[in-house]
Design a protein around this motif. Structure first.
Motif, PDB file in Angstrom:
ATOM      1  N   LYS A   1       0.825  -1.792  -0.657  1.00  0.00           N
ATOM      2  CA  LYS A   1      -0.006  -0.002  -0.023  1.00  0.00           C
ATOM      3  C   LYS A   1       0.518   1.351   0.339  1.00  0.00           C
ATOM      4  N   LYS A   2       2.115   1.049   0.829  1.00  0.00           N
ATOM      5  CA  LYS A   2       2.703   2.222   1.032  1.00  0.00           C
ATOM      6  C   LYS A   2       2.834   2.464  -0.729  1.00  0.00           C
ATOM      7  N   LYS A   3       3.771   1.299  -1.510  1.00  0.00           N
ATOM      8  CA  LYS A   3       4.557   1.617  -2.505  1.00  0.00           C
ATOM      9  C   LYS A   3       3.546   2.227  -2.960  1.00  0.00           C
ATOM     10  N   LEU A   4       2.358   1.713  -3.653  1.00  0.00           N
ATOM     11  CA  LEU A   4       1.248   2.452  -4.524  1.00  0.00           C
ATOM     12  C   LEU A   4       0.844   4.065  -4.089  1.00  0.00           C
TER      13      LEU A   4
ATOM     14  N   PHE B   1       5.644   1.408 -14.466  1.00  0.00           N
ATOM     15  CA  PHE B   1       4.810   0.758 -14.184  1.00  0.00           C
ATOM     16  C   PHE B   1       5.123   0.456 -12.010  1.00  0.00           C
ATOM     17  N   ALA B   2       4.170   0.329 -11.722  1.00  0.00           N
ATOM     18  CA  ALA B   2       4.212  -0.351 -10.407  1.00  0.00           C
ATOM     19  C   ALA B   2       2.810  -1.164 -10.426  1.00  0.00           C
ATOM     20  N   VAL B   3       2.724  -2.178 -10.473  1.00  0.00           N
ATOM     21  CA  VAL B   3       1.863  -3.465  -9.920  1.00  0.00           C
ATOM     22  C   VAL B   3       2.158  -4.810  -9.175  1.00  0.00           C
ATOM     23  N   GLN B   4       1.048  -4.288  -8.202  1.00  0.00           N
ATOM     24  CA  GLN B   4       0.716  -5.308  -6.995  1.00  0.00           C
ATOM     25  C   GLN B   4       1.056  -6.547  -7.313  1.00  0.00           C
ATOM     26  N   VAL B   5       1.832  -7.643  -7.247  1.00  0.00           N
ATOM     27  CA  VAL B   5       1.032  -9.221  -7.380  1.00  0.00           C
ATOM     28  C   VAL B   5       0.640  -9.598  -6.268  1.00  0.00           C
ATOM     29  N   ASN B   6      -0.420 -10.223  -5.970  1.00  0.00           N
ATOM     30  CA  ASN B   6      -0.928 -11.070  -5.269  1.00  0.00           C
ATOM     31  C   ASN B   6      -0.869 -12.843  -5.145  1.00  0.00           C
ATOM     32  N   PHE B   7      -0.197 -13.802  -4.183  1.00  0.00           N
ATOM     33  CA  PHE B   7       0.296 -14.987  -3.949  1.00  0.00           C
ATOM     34  C   PHE B   7      -1.269 -16.352  -3.187  1.00  0.00           C
TER      35      PHE B   7
ATOM     36  N   VAL C   1       4.624  -5.595  -4.580  1.00  0.00           N
ATOM     37  CA  VAL C   1       4.174  -4.770  -6.015  1.00  0.00           C
ATOM     38  C   VAL C   1       6.179  -4.794  -6.456  1.00  0.00           C
ATOM     39  N   VAL C   2       5.479  -5.047  -7.576  1.00  0.00           N
ATOM     40  CA  VAL C   2       6.889  -4.412  -8.387  1.00  0.00           C
ATOM     41  C   VAL C   2       7.621  -3.165  -9.449  1.00  0.00           C
TER      42      VAL C   2
END
Length: 156
Positions: free
Chosen positions: A57-60, A102-108, A120-121
Protein backbone atom coordinates in the motif's frame (compact mmCIF):
# COMPACT_ATOMS: atom_id res chain seq x y z
CA UNK A 1 -31.31 -22.84 5.65
CA UNK A 2 -28.01 -24.33 6.74
CA UNK A 3 -25.01 -22.12 6.22
CA UNK A 4 -21.67 -23.75 5.42
CA UNK A 5 -18.64 -21.81 6.54
CA UNK A 6 -15.31 -22.43 4.82
CA UNK A 7 -12.25 -22.19 6.98
CA UNK A 8 -8.95 -20.95 5.61
CA UNK A 9 -6.08 -23.47 5.43
CA UNK A 10 -4.32 -21.69 8.31
CA UNK A 11 -7.37 -22.07 10.56
CA UNK A 12 -7.61 -25.74 9.63
CA UNK A 13 -3.89 -26.16 10.38
CA UNK A 14 -4.31 -24.55 13.81
CA UNK A 15 -7.26 -26.78 14.68
CA UNK A 16 -5.38 -29.88 13.50
CA UNK A 17 -2.24 -28.90 15.41
CA UNK A 18 -4.18 -28.19 18.58
CA UNK A 19 -5.98 -31.52 18.29
CA UNK A 20 -2.73 -33.39 17.69
CA UNK A 21 -1.05 -31.52 20.51
CA UNK A 22 -3.81 -32.39 22.91
CA UNK A 23 -3.67 -36.08 22.08
CA UNK A 24 -0.02 -36.75 21.28
CA UNK A 25 2.22 -34.78 23.61
CA UNK A 26 5.66 -35.97 24.56
CA UNK A 27 6.58 -36.28 28.24
CA UNK A 28 7.92 -32.72 28.47
CA UNK A 29 5.33 -30.99 26.25
CA UNK A 30 1.83 -30.20 27.42
CA UNK A 31 -1.16 -29.45 25.18
CA UNK A 32 -0.95 -25.89 26.43
CA UNK A 33 2.69 -25.64 25.24
CA UNK A 34 1.71 -26.92 21.79
CA UNK A 35 -1.25 -24.54 21.58
CA UNK A 36 0.96 -21.61 22.55
CA UNK A 37 3.57 -22.47 19.89
CA UNK A 38 0.92 -22.93 17.19
CA UNK A 39 -0.81 -19.67 18.09
CA UNK A 40 2.53 -17.87 17.98
CA UNK A 41 3.34 -19.31 14.55
CA UNK A 42 -0.07 -18.36 13.16
CA UNK A 43 0.21 -14.85 14.61
CA UNK A 44 3.61 -14.53 12.93
CA UNK A 45 2.14 -15.44 9.53
CA UNK A 46 -0.65 -12.91 10.06
CA UNK A 47 1.88 -10.27 11.03
CA UNK A 48 4.00 -11.05 7.97
CA UNK A 49 0.98 -10.73 5.68
CA UNK A 50 -0.11 -7.50 7.35
CA UNK A 51 3.40 -6.08 6.98
CA UNK A 52 3.55 -7.11 3.31
CA UNK A 53 0.14 -5.55 2.62
CA UNK A 54 1.15 -2.34 4.41
CA UNK A 55 4.38 -2.15 2.40
CA UNK A 56 2.50 -2.73 -0.88
CA UNK A 57 0.00 0.00 0.00
CA UNK A 58 2.83 2.39 0.88
CA UNK A 59 4.54 1.80 -2.49
CA UNK A 60 1.32 2.23 -4.45
CA UNK A 61 0.36 5.36 -2.48
CA UNK A 62 3.72 6.92 -3.36
CA UNK A 63 2.86 6.87 -7.09
CA UNK A 64 1.73 10.31 -8.20
CA UNK A 65 -0.70 10.72 -11.09
CA UNK A 66 -0.85 7.00 -11.81
CA UNK A 67 -3.35 5.65 -14.33
CA UNK A 68 -4.98 2.23 -14.08
CA UNK A 69 -2.85 -0.18 -16.12
CA UNK A 70 -4.19 -3.55 -15.00
CA UNK A 71 -5.14 -4.49 -18.58
CA UNK A 72 -1.51 -3.84 -19.63
CA UNK A 73 -0.08 -6.45 -17.22
CA UNK A 74 0.58 -10.13 -17.89
CA UNK A 75 1.86 -12.54 -15.27
CA UNK A 76 3.87 -15.64 -16.13
CA UNK A 77 3.87 -18.99 -14.38
CA UNK A 78 4.87 -18.90 -10.70
CA UNK A 79 7.90 -20.97 -9.70
CA UNK A 80 9.35 -21.87 -6.31
CA UNK A 81 13.02 -21.33 -5.46
CA UNK A 82 15.16 -23.34 -3.03
CA UNK A 83 14.07 -21.10 -0.12
CA UNK A 84 10.37 -21.69 -0.83
CA UNK A 85 9.82 -18.17 -2.16
CA UNK A 86 7.55 -17.89 -5.18
CA UNK A 87 8.68 -15.83 -8.16
CA UNK A 88 6.45 -14.85 -11.05
CA UNK A 89 7.51 -13.02 -14.25
CA UNK A 90 5.70 -9.72 -14.83
CA UNK A 91 5.35 -8.16 -18.29
CA UNK A 92 3.87 -4.71 -18.89
CA UNK A 93 2.92 -3.12 -22.22
CA UNK A 94 3.26 0.63 -22.57
CA UNK A 95 0.35 1.84 -24.71
CA UNK A 96 1.15 5.51 -24.01
CA UNK A 97 2.85 7.90 -26.44
CA UNK A 98 5.80 8.50 -24.11
CA UNK A 99 8.08 6.59 -21.75
CA UNK A 100 6.27 5.29 -18.64
CA UNK A 101 6.96 3.35 -15.46
CA UNK A 102 4.67 0.80 -13.84
CA UNK A 103 3.94 -0.23 -10.26
CA UNK A 104 2.28 -3.66 -10.20
CA UNK A 105 0.85 -5.33 -7.12
CA UNK A 106 1.12 -9.12 -7.35
CA UNK A 107 -0.97 -11.22 -4.96
CA UNK A 108 0.02 -14.77 -4.09
CA UNK A 109 -2.95 -17.02 -3.26
CA UNK A 110 -3.60 -20.63 -2.36
CA UNK A 111 -5.97 -22.75 -4.45
CA UNK A 112 -8.87 -21.66 -2.25
CA UNK A 113 -8.23 -18.01 -3.14
CA UNK A 114 -6.87 -17.08 0.30
CA UNK A 115 -4.25 -14.33 0.21
CA UNK A 116 -0.83 -15.64 1.29
CA UNK A 117 1.42 -12.70 0.38
CA UNK A 118 1.49 -9.52 -1.70
CA UNK A 119 4.31 -7.49 -3.23
CA UNK A 120 4.73 -4.52 -5.55
CA UNK A 121 7.20 -4.69 -8.44
CA UNK A 122 8.29 -1.54 -10.26
CA UNK A 123 9.19 -1.65 -13.94
CA UNK A 124 10.78 1.65 -14.94
CA UNK A 125 11.17 3.62 -18.15
CA UNK A 126 9.28 1.44 -20.64
CA UNK A 127 9.47 2.97 -24.13
CA UNK A 128 6.25 3.83 -25.99
CA UNK A 129 4.73 0.78 -27.66
CA UNK A 130 7.26 -1.50 -25.95
CA UNK A 131 7.06 -4.18 -23.25
CA UNK A 132 8.93 -4.11 -19.96
CA UNK A 133 9.92 -7.10 -17.87
CA UNK A 134 10.20 -7.64 -14.13
CA UNK A 135 9.71 -10.32 -11.52
CA UNK A 136 7.69 -10.40 -8.33
CA UNK A 137 9.08 -12.53 -5.47
CA UNK A 138 7.10 -13.43 -2.36
CA UNK A 139 8.40 -11.90 0.85
CA UNK A 140 8.58 -15.30 2.54
CA UNK A 141 8.53 -18.99 1.74
CA UNK A 142 5.09 -20.29 0.74
CA UNK A 143 3.91 -23.88 0.63
CA UNK A 144 1.37 -25.70 -1.45
CA UNK A 145 0.07 -24.82 -4.89
CA UNK A 146 0.42 -21.03 -5.13
CA UNK A 147 -1.22 -18.91 -7.82
CA UNK A 148 -0.49 -15.28 -8.63
CA UNK A 149 -2.87 -12.53 -9.71
CA UNK A 150 -2.60 -8.83 -10.44
CA UNK A 151 -3.94 -6.50 -7.78
CA UNK A 152 -3.53 -2.81 -8.47
CA UNK A 153 -1.41 -1.78 -11.47
CA UNK A 154 -0.46 1.83 -12.11
CA UNK A 155 1.22 3.48 -15.11
CA UNK A 156 2.97 6.76 -14.37
Amino acid sequence: MTRVRRRSPSVVAVIAALTLGATACSDDTTPSDVASKVASAVASVGTDLSAAAAEAKKKLDSVKDGADAKSDVRLGTPSKDADGHITVPVTVSNQAADKKSFAVQVNFRDTGGNLLDTVVVTISDVAPGAAGQGAARSTRGLSGNVKADTGTALRY
